[in-house]
Scaffold this active site. Structure first.
Site, mmCIF file in Angstrom:
data_model
loop_
_atom_site.group_PDB
_atom_site.id
_atom_site.type_symbol
_atom_site.label_atom_id
_atom_site.label_comp_id
_atom_site.label_asym_id
_atom_site.label_seq_id
_atom_site.Cartn_x
_atom_site.Cartn_y
_atom_site.Cartn_z
ATOM 1 N N ASN A 161 -5.408 -0.469 7.801
ATOM 2 C CA ASN A 161 -4.226 0.297 8.162
ATOM 3 C C ASN A 161 -4.430 0.811 9.582
ATOM 4 O O ASN A 161 -5.132 1.799 9.803
ATOM 5 C CB ASN A 161 -4.004 1.449 7.176
ATOM 6 C CG ASN A 161 -2.713 2.194 7.486
ATOM 7 O OD1 ASN A 161 -2.106 1.980 8.536
ATOM 8 N ND2 ASN A 161 -2.295 3.064 6.587
ATOM 9 N N LYS A 183 -2.618 -4.574 9.009
ATOM 10 C CA LYS A 183 -1.226 -4.138 8.826
ATOM 11 C C LYS A 183 -0.719 -3.458 10.090
ATOM 12 O O LYS A 183 -1.287 -2.458 10.542
ATOM 13 C CB LYS A 183 -1.130 -3.180 7.634
ATOM 14 C CG LYS A 183 0.319 -2.809 7.300
ATOM 15 C CD LYS A 183 0.408 -2.113 5.965
ATOM 16 C CE LYS A 183 1.833 -1.783 5.574
ATOM 17 N NZ LYS A 183 1.904 -1.156 4.251
ATOM 18 N N GLY A 243 8.633 -4.612 3.930
ATOM 19 C CA GLY A 243 9.667 -3.756 4.517
ATOM 20 C C GLY A 243 11.031 -4.035 3.918
ATOM 21 O O GLY A 243 11.729 -4.948 4.351
ATOM 22 N N CYS A 292 -0.401 3.712 10.450
ATOM 23 C CA CYS A 292 0.214 4.908 9.878
ATOM 24 C C CYS A 292 0.984 5.610 11.003
ATOM 25 O O CYS A 292 0.429 5.850 12.071
ATOM 26 C CB CYS A 292 -0.841 5.848 9.282
ATOM 27 S SG CYS A 292 -0.078 7.379 8.693
ATOM 28 N N THR A 311 8.818 0.426 -1.848
ATOM 29 C CA THR A 311 9.911 1.362 -2.129
ATOM 30 C C THR A 311 10.823 0.888 -3.263
ATOM 31 O O THR A 311 11.315 1.701 -4.052
ATOM 32 C CB THR A 311 10.731 1.595 -0.839
ATOM 33 O OG1 THR A 311 9.827 2.079 0.159
ATOM 34 C CG2 THR A 311 11.831 2.614 -1.045
ATOM 35 N N ALA A 366 5.870 11.374 4.602
ATOM 36 C CA ALA A 366 4.753 11.812 5.444
ATOM 37 C C ALA A 366 3.750 12.409 4.476
ATOM 38 O O ALA A 366 3.696 13.623 4.266
ATOM 39 C CB ALA A 366 5.203 12.827 6.484
ATOM 40 N N ASN A 375 4.367 -1.707 8.660
ATOM 41 C CA ASN A 375 4.268 -0.352 8.110
ATOM 42 C C ASN A 375 5.621 0.333 8.339
ATOM 43 O O ASN A 375 6.568 -0.294 8.814
ATOM 44 C CB ASN A 375 3.130 0.405 8.810
ATOM 45 C CG ASN A 375 2.530 1.519 7.942
ATOM 46 O OD1 ASN A 375 3.266 2.272 7.308
ATOM 47 N ND2 ASN A 375 1.228 1.620 7.922
ATOM 48 N N LEU A 395 -2.019 10.630 4.473
ATOM 49 C CA LEU A 395 -3.240 9.939 4.050
ATOM 50 C C LEU A 395 -4.067 10.692 3.001
ATOM 51 O O LEU A 395 -5.296 10.758 3.108
ATOM 52 C CB LEU A 395 -4.135 9.662 5.274
ATOM 53 C CG LEU A 395 -3.797 8.420 6.088
ATOM 54 C CD1 LEU A 395 -4.512 8.471 7.439
ATOM 55 C CD2 LEU A 395 -4.197 7.156 5.353
ATOM 56 N N SER A 411 0.830 -1.207 0.000
ATOM 57 C CA SER A 411 0.000 0.000 0.000
ATOM 58 C C SER A 411 0.867 1.261 0.000
ATOM 59 O O SER A 411 1.933 1.284 0.615
ATOM 60 C CB SER A 411 -0.900 0.003 1.236
ATOM 61 O OG SER A 411 -1.695 1.164 1.247
HETATM 62 O O1 RRO Z 1 -0.102 8.538 4.025
HETATM 63 C C1 RRO Z 1 0.940 8.395 4.705
HETATM 64 O O2 RRO Z 1 1.630 9.349 5.028
HETATM 65 C C2 RRO Z 1 1.376 7.072 5.177
HETATM 66 C C3 RRO Z 1 0.529 6.075 5.608
HETATM 67 BR BR1 RRO Z 1 -1.293 6.214 5.550
HETATM 68 C C4 RRO Z 1 1.062 4.873 6.140
HETATM 69 O O3 RRO Z 1 0.359 3.940 6.560
HETATM 70 N N1 RRO Z 1 2.406 4.738 6.183
HETATM 71 C C5 RRO Z 1 3.226 5.702 5.751
HETATM 72 O O4 RRO Z 1 4.439 5.528 5.816
HETATM 73 N N2 RRO Z 1 2.692 6.876 5.244
#
Ligand code: RRO
Length: 287
Positions: free
Chosen positions: A109, A147, A225, A112, A248, A53, A174, A56, A4
């Site tokens: 999720n 997650k 990861g 985050c 990534t 960052a 995550n 969401l 995701s």
């Molecule tokens: O959107 C984000 O900044 C974000 C989310 Br929702 C997440 O679950 N993990 C992440 O590293 N960034």
């Protein structure tokens, strides 16, 4: 599987990942209402991975159901919709709409690393976590993945609570809370200051999390990861993962990374005389 957060908004970008060899795809996390996300910069590259960052950003499930329907009409692999909410009722509502539109599974999720009142604030609190999972499980018939965050004292305890509440699989992990500071401006680089680290630096952390979770629960673990090649994927499976997600590494290796990883796993199994991946899942736990 596609992790995701990367290339997970549209049917077209999801299809590009499937063309690269992904066996399943997970969307960007979707909530009940649209959310703008944080101000730029939202991603920074470090020498050992990315710190993001995003905050969401998403169009909300009301609009996103159209994208789910479109994705289902073009993709020939399972579509997993990642979901977040600010209460158990919100998670359940979004899950129901996602499944109604065709999602083959949902990934909750609860991890985050920096958005307030959702994400890891839920995943770090077993009481809230259990309520969310029970409510979602009562609302949808499709599998529910959960997650988890590595930013906890015992991820095995959290996984145990999740499975007792009905989780069908655990996705681990995550991103890891992290920060980057610019020596010229003497300020944090990201708009939100704190972000989540993904990529190569997180692999040994994810490995340990998978290993710990495998010792505690008996549902499939989806490792996530720092996987960038077949050897990483095999190591995750030896630690206890039944499947792996890649995110990534698409930025460094391109979408073809999925095909390279799958082929590499098959060749490894052949060389070692294993009949299928099930024979290597958790093998590192044998004494
Ligand atoms: O959107 C984000 O900044 C974000 C989310 Br929702 C997440 O679950 N993990 C992440 O590293 N960034």
């Amino acid at each position: 599987m596609l992790a995701s957060g990367i290339l997970g908004y549209t049917a077209q970008t999801l299809q590009s990942v499937v063309d690269g060899g992904a066996g399943a795809v997970v969307t960007k996390s979707i909530g009940l209402k649209p959310r703008k996300g944080y101000a730029n910069p939202t991603v920074v590259q470090t020498d050992c991975g990315l710190i993001n960052a995003m905050g969401l950003p998403n169009p909300g499930i009301g609009t996103y159901v159209n994208e789910i329907r479109e994705a289902k009409s073009v993709l020939d692999v399972p579509l997993v919709v990642s979901i977040y909410g600010y209460s158990e009722g919100e998670y359940a509502m979004v899950a129901k709409k996602a499944v109604g539109a065709g999602a083959d599974a949902v990934e909750l999720n609860v991890s985050c690393p920096h958005v307030k009142e959702t994400g890891s604030e839920i995943g770090q609190d077993p009481e809230s976590l259990v309520k969310v999972i029970e409510k979602v499980k009562a609302s949808v018939v499709k599998p529910v993945f959960v997650k988890l965050s590595p930013n906890v004292t015992s991820i095995a305890d959290v996984a145990d609570a999740a499975v007792k509440a009905g989780a069908d699989a655990i996705t681990a992990i995550n991103t890891v809370r992290a920060i980057a500071i610019d020596s010229d401006t003497a300020l944090p680089i990201l708009g939100n200051r704190v972000g989540g680290l993904s990529g190569p630096a997180t692999k040994p952390i994810a490995m340990r999390c998978i290993y710990d979770i495998y010792e505690r629960v008996r549902v499939p673990i989806i490792g996530c990861g720092g996987v960038a090649n077949w050897r990483d994927a095999v190591e995750f499976m030896l630690a206890g993962a039944s499947a792996v997600q890649i995110g990534t590494a698409i930025a460094t290796e391109g979408p073809g990374v999925f095909q390279l990883v799958s082929r590499g796993i098959e060749e490894y199994l052949g060389r070692k005389g294993f009949r299928n991946v099930n024979e290597i899942v958790g093998l590192a736990h044998k004494t």
